[in-house]
Design an enzyme around this catalytic site. Sequence first.
Site, PDB file in Angstrom:
ATOM      1  N   GLU A  51       0.819  -1.210   0.000  1.00 31.40           N
ATOM      2  CA  GLU A  51       0.000   0.000   0.000  1.00 31.40           C
ATOM      3  C   GLU A  51       0.855   1.262   0.000  1.00 31.40           C
ATOM      4  O   GLU A  51       0.534   2.235  -0.679  1.00 31.40           O
ATOM      5  CB  GLU A  51      -0.938  -0.001   1.220  1.00 31.40           C
ATOM      6  N   TYR A 135      -6.988   6.187   4.165  1.00 29.17           N
ATOM      7  CA  TYR A 135      -7.059   5.124   3.164  1.00 29.17           C
ATOM      8  C   TYR A 135      -6.170   3.937   3.552  1.00 29.17           C
ATOM      9  O   TYR A 135      -6.618   2.782   3.573  1.00 29.17           O
ATOM     10  CB  TYR A 135      -6.643   5.624   1.781  1.00 29.17           C
ATOM     11  N   ASP A 153      -9.224   5.950  -1.843  1.00 32.46           N
ATOM     12  CA  ASP A 153      -8.065   6.642  -2.396  1.00 32.46           C
ATOM     13  C   ASP A 153      -8.571   7.630  -3.442  1.00 32.46           C
ATOM     14  O   ASP A 153      -9.781   7.828  -3.593  1.00 32.46           O
ATOM     15  CB  ASP A 153      -7.064   5.644  -2.988  1.00 32.46           C
TER      16      ASP A 153
END
Length: 336
Positions: A51, A135, A153
């Site tokens: 991520e 997020y 996002d």
Amino acid sequence: MLTIKPIAPLENLKAFHNAIALWYANYGRKHLPWRNFARDGSKAYEVYISEIMLQQTQVARVLDMYYFPFLERFKDLNSLAQASQEEVLLMWQGLGFYSRAHKLHSTAKICAEVYSGYLPSTYDTLLALPGIGTYTAGAVLCFGFGKLAWFADSNIKRLISRIFGHTHLKERDLGALTKALLNREDSFTYNQALIDLGALICTPVPKCTFCPIKEFCVSKDTLPEPHKKAQNKREKRILHLLLLIQNETIALIKSSDNLYKGLYNLPYIKPEQTTSLQCIGTFKHAYTKYNITAYVWCPKHYKQALHLIESARFYALDMLPPISNLTKKALCHIRV
């Protein structure tokens, strides 16, 4: 108060979820390694690394060059915490947005000290760590720990904004809509599908013809045509770089600015300092919000330019510290 236009997926949430799930089953990027990990927390670190790397970086670039080498070098948060900043930056070298690497390193140190070398598994504790926003916290909870979570996002925000016909959704309203739309029976598949829809279909210039949920979208008839290109809003910059080599060593300066913090660059010089130097090349370089034109300058003899690099140090060409992509391009102009 947010006003929702009448045509919306909230009127038929089950059909909305089914359309997304069917599309993901056929076209989703299920091959990505971080989508096939156990979701019991044992692979939360690997999810977290993915991520962070994927923030503002293309999937192919992360997967082809960075993800697996980084995990091989830093197998867990403890090994990452024990590494030096230069070791981390060497593995991150070329990936860009280096503040991510600095914050990743800081988070690893906190987790090693406070959480026995593991990521915490609650939203608030994750959110308190450096570099983890709403997020990333939600994504780690959902994809790494298998928990129910909603998040957005930039791609998901664009998708949801278009569905409801709102150009500029406030964060509070975006959060409320994201939560209301969530498939609580399978949030993992649903969230992965939203990510893919935003990245592949509901792009800045959308491919509405192929969208599985266009019947739920208020904006489908008002979006830009596919042939129109987004404007390049990068700021133009001109840099003058000094390439100074002696005895198989090169002069470099460790950057402290936000652009290349912690990385090493060729010394920057002012245009008026180039009068006694020779330009041996020029190149273009794009980085974050900048379109850079760089000129590479070299003296006839290195002693002529020593006064320009008081804060520089010389490093062996075969053992360079972590350097920026800008410097990599400049080094192509070394004369053999």
